[in-house]
Design a protein around this motif. Structure first.
Motif, PDB file in Angstrom:
ATOM      1  N   LEU A  24     176.315  39.120  60.761  1.00  0.00           N
ATOM      2  CA  LEU A  24     175.854  40.497  60.933  1.00  0.00           C
ATOM      3  C   LEU A  24     174.415  40.672  60.456  1.00  0.00           C
ATOM      4  CD1 LEU A  24     179.113  42.357  59.843  1.00  0.00           C
ATOM      5  CD2 LEU A  24     178.125  42.315  62.144  1.00  0.00           C
ATOM      6  N   ILE A  25     174.059  39.994  59.379  1.00  0.00           N
ATOM      7  CA  ILE A  25     172.679  40.035  58.889  1.00  0.00           C
ATOM      8  C   ILE A  25     171.738  39.437  59.936  1.00  0.00           C
ATOM      9  CG2 ILE A  25     171.094  39.028  57.183  1.00  0.00           C
ATOM     10  CD1 ILE A  25     173.413  39.323  55.123  1.00  0.00           C
ATOM     11  N   LYS A  26     172.158  38.319  60.544  1.00  0.00           N
ATOM     12  CA  LYS A  26     171.341  37.687  61.583  1.00  0.00           C
ATOM     13  C   LYS A  26     171.195  38.590  62.800  1.00  0.00           C
ATOM     14  CE  LYS A  26     172.265  32.834  60.445  1.00  0.00           C
ATOM     15  NZ  LYS A  26     172.898  31.585  60.913  1.00  0.00           N
ATOM     16  N   ILE A  27     172.276  39.259  63.176  1.00  0.00           N
ATOM     17  CA  ILE A  27     172.239  40.173  64.321  1.00  0.00           C
ATOM     18  C   ILE A  27     171.275  41.328  64.043  1.00  0.00           C
ATOM     19  CG2 ILE A  27     173.594  41.895  65.608  1.00  0.00           C
ATOM     20  CD1 ILE A  27     175.983  39.897  65.346  1.00  0.00           C
ATOM     21  N   LYS A  28     171.379  41.896  62.849  1.00  0.00           N
ATOM     22  CA  LYS A  28     170.499  43.017  62.482  1.00  0.00           C
ATOM     23  C   LYS A  28     169.042  42.561  62.461  1.00  0.00           C
ATOM     24  CE  LYS A  28     169.903  46.735  59.155  1.00  0.00           C
ATOM     25  NZ  LYS A  28     168.802  46.606  58.262  1.00  0.00           N
ATOM     26  N   PHE A  29     168.788  41.393  61.894  1.00  0.00           N
ATOM     27  CA  PHE A  29     167.424  40.854  61.851  1.00  0.00           C
ATOM     28  C   PHE A  29     166.893  40.635  63.268  1.00  0.00           C
ATOM     29  CE2 PHE A  29     164.505  37.157  61.608  1.00  0.00           C
ATOM     30  CZ  PHE A  29     163.502  37.741  60.841  1.00  0.00           C
ATOM     31  N   GLY A  30     167.748  40.135  64.155  1.00  0.00           N
ATOM     32  CA  GLY A  30     167.357  39.925  65.554  1.00  0.00           C
ATOM     33  C   GLY A  30     166.973  41.224  66.235  1.00  0.00           C
ATOM     34  N   PHE A  31     167.778  42.269  66.014  1.00  0.00           N
ATOM     35  CA  PHE A  31     167.446  43.576  66.577  1.00  0.00           C
ATOM     36  C   PHE A  31     166.120  44.097  66.032  1.00  0.00           C
ATOM     37  CE2 PHE A  31     172.115  44.495  67.540  1.00  0.00           C
ATOM     38  CZ  PHE A  31     171.932  44.434  68.919  1.00  0.00           C
ATOM     39  N   GLU A  32     165.918  43.954  64.727  1.00  0.00           N
ATOM     40  CA  GLU A  32     164.671  44.433  64.113  1.00  0.00           C
ATOM     41  C   GLU A  32     163.466  43.718  64.715  1.00  0.00           C
ATOM     42  OE1 GLU A  32     165.250  43.815  59.933  1.00  0.00           O
ATOM     43  OE2 GLU A  32     166.508  45.593  59.709  1.00  0.00           O
ATOM     44  N   CYS A  33     163.570  42.402  64.888  1.00  0.00           N
ATOM     45  CA  CYS A  33     162.468  41.627  65.489  1.00  0.00           C
ATOM     46  C   CYS A  33     162.224  42.055  66.927  1.00  0.00           C
ATOM     47  CB  CYS A  33     162.778  40.135  65.441  1.00  0.00           C
ATOM     48  SG  CYS A  33     162.745  39.445  63.781  1.00  0.00           S
ATOM     49  N   LEU A  34     163.303  42.223  67.684  1.00  0.00           N
ATOM     50  CA  LEU A  34     163.194  42.616  69.089  1.00  0.00           C
ATOM     51  C   LEU A  34     162.492  43.961  69.222  1.00  0.00           C
ATOM     52  CD1 LEU A  34     163.965  42.204  72.107  1.00  0.00           C
ATOM     53  CD2 LEU A  34     166.074  43.432  71.590  1.00  0.00           C
ATOM     54  N   PHE A  35     162.957  44.959  68.458  1.00  0.00           N
ATOM     55  CA  PHE A  35     162.368  46.295  68.550  1.00  0.00           C
ATOM     56  C   PHE A  35     160.927  46.308  68.051  1.00  0.00           C
ATOM     57  CE2 PHE A  35     166.942  47.854  67.925  1.00  0.00           C
ATOM     58  CZ  PHE A  35     167.180  47.811  69.290  1.00  0.00           C
ATOM     59  N   SER A  36     160.673  45.555  66.995  1.00  0.00           N
ATOM     60  CA  SER A  36     159.324  45.492  66.433  1.00  0.00           C
ATOM     61  C   SER A  36     158.347  44.905  67.446  1.00  0.00           C
ATOM     62  CB  SER A  36     159.341  44.657  65.151  1.00  0.00           C
ATOM     63  OG  SER A  36     158.044  44.451  64.678  1.00  0.00           O
ATOM     64  N   GLU A  37     158.692  43.759  68.010  1.00  0.00           N
ATOM     65  CA  GLU A  37     157.799  43.095  68.952  1.00  0.00           C
ATOM     66  C   GLU A  37     157.649  43.892  70.246  1.00  0.00           C
ATOM     67  OE1 GLU A  37     155.862  40.569  68.025  1.00  0.00           O
ATOM     68  OE2 GLU A  37     156.877  40.881  66.117  1.00  0.00           O
ATOM     69  N   ALA A  38     158.751  44.430  70.749  1.00  0.00           N
ATOM     70  CA  ALA A  38     158.697  45.196  72.000  1.00  0.00           C
ATOM     71  C   ALA A  38     157.819  46.432  71.846  1.00  0.00           C
ATOM     72  CB  ALA A  38     160.105  45.591  72.433  1.00  0.00           C
ATOM     73  N   SER A  39     157.970  47.136  70.738  1.00  0.00           N
ATOM     74  CA  SER A  39     157.168  48.346  70.538  1.00  0.00           C
ATOM     75  C   SER A  39     155.682  48.014  70.433  1.00  0.00           C
ATOM     76  CB  SER A  39     157.638  49.103  69.294  1.00  0.00           C
ATOM     77  OG  SER A  39     157.403  48.354  68.116  1.00  0.00           O
ATOM     78  N   LYS A  40     155.349  46.921  69.745  1.00  0.00           N
ATOM     79  CA  LYS A  40     153.946  46.529  69.622  1.00  0.00           C
ATOM     80  C   LYS A  40     153.365  46.148  70.979  1.00  0.00           C
ATOM     81  CE  LYS A  40     154.779  43.726  66.142  1.00  0.00           C
ATOM     82  NZ  LYS A  40     154.658  42.728  65.077  1.00  0.00           N
ATOM     83  N   ILE A  41     154.109  45.381  71.754  1.00  0.00           N
ATOM     84  CA  ILE A  41     153.617  44.947  73.063  1.00  0.00           C
ATOM     85  C   ILE A  41     153.371  46.148  73.965  1.00  0.00           C
ATOM     86  CG2 ILE A  41     154.279  43.735  75.187  1.00  0.00           C
ATOM     87  CD1 ILE A  41     155.619  41.632  73.323  1.00  0.00           C
ATOM     88  N   ILE A  42     154.267  47.112  73.940  1.00  0.00           N
ATOM     89  CA  ILE A  42     154.098  48.314  74.778  1.00  0.00           C
ATOM     90  C   ILE A  42     152.832  49.069  74.372  1.00  0.00           C
ATOM     91  CG2 ILE A  42     155.068  50.595  75.307  1.00  0.00           C
ATOM     92  CD1 ILE A  42     157.878  49.171  75.123  1.00  0.00           C
ATOM     93  N   ILE A  43     152.624  49.229  73.062  1.00  0.00           N
ATOM     94  CA  ILE A  43     151.429  49.941  72.598  1.00  0.00           C
ATOM     95  C   ILE A  43     150.163  49.166  72.964  1.00  0.00           C
ATOM     96  CG2 ILE A  43     150.202  50.839  70.581  1.00  0.00           C
ATOM     97  CD1 ILE A  43     152.996  51.242  69.272  1.00  0.00           C
TER      98      ILE A  43
END
Length: 195
Positions: A24-43
């Motif tokens: 579950l920690i790995k899943i949460k970390f994966g989501f955080e990385c995904l959202f972080s990188e996606a939001s930066k790329i969009i901006i």
């Protein structure tokens, strides 16, 4: 992003029985990385598109991130520091790649510097996801060098403008290995001294 990642992880936990706390920690970390990188790329895409550098930005992004996915690199502690550092790197790659003509010999020299840096320092892992296996570390080092060679060859078949951007992106990523490696070494030294 942390709250969204936490919500999704909780939803998965409630609907997928048998997951361990570590999973579950790995899943949460994966989501955080995904959202972080996606939001930066969009901006970044919005910013560079505003200045009519969409294709140039995409070129920088592809060559930088493909190299980084194997070699790793420097990591900032916060989202906004990461955002501004990466924006500065991408802007520098764009400016230099567009503003200066590069002879083939210069491009080859920059690629050789990138290969040497990757061979010496790669992989530089993320502090939250350390690479423990010596075998995996060796494979990632080899892949990093191979990827730089392949991307370098690809850059030579691109039009000059995009070829320059590709070379600068590879070099910028390779240079990011040095502070990433030093930062990690400093942390390891502090941990040993604390013991």
């Amino acid at each position: 992003m942390d709250k969204i990642a936490g919500y999704l992880t909780k939803h998965i936990k409630n609907n997928v029985p048998g997951l361990t706390d570590l999973q579950l920690i790995k899943i949460k970390f994966g989501f955080e990385c995904l959202f972080s990188e996606a939001s930066k790329i969009i901006i970044y895409l919005v910013i560079f598109s505003f200045f009519s550098y969409t294709l140039e930005f995409i070129t920088v992004l592809i060559f930088f991130t493909v190299t980084r996915s194997f070699a790793g690199g420097y990591h900032e502690e916060t989202y906004w520091r990461c955002f501004t550092t990466t924006l500065a790197i991408f802007t520098a790659c764009l400016y230099i790649g567009i503003s200066f003509e590069m002879a083939r010999s210069v491009k080859i020299a920059l690629l050789l510097v990138s290969i040497i840096l990757a061979y010496i320092y790669a992989p530089v892992d993320h502090p939250n996801k350390p690479i423990i296996s010596a075998d995996r570390r060796r494979r990632l080092k080899n892949f990093s060098v191979i990827i730089i060679i392949i991307l370098g060859l690809i850059s030579f078949i691109l039009p000059d403008r995009y070829s320059n951007l590709a070379i600068m992106s590879i070099l910028a990523e390779a240079l990011s290995l040095i502070p990433g490696y030093l930062k990690k070494s400093d942390k390891n030294l502090l941990c040993r001294e604390a013991k």
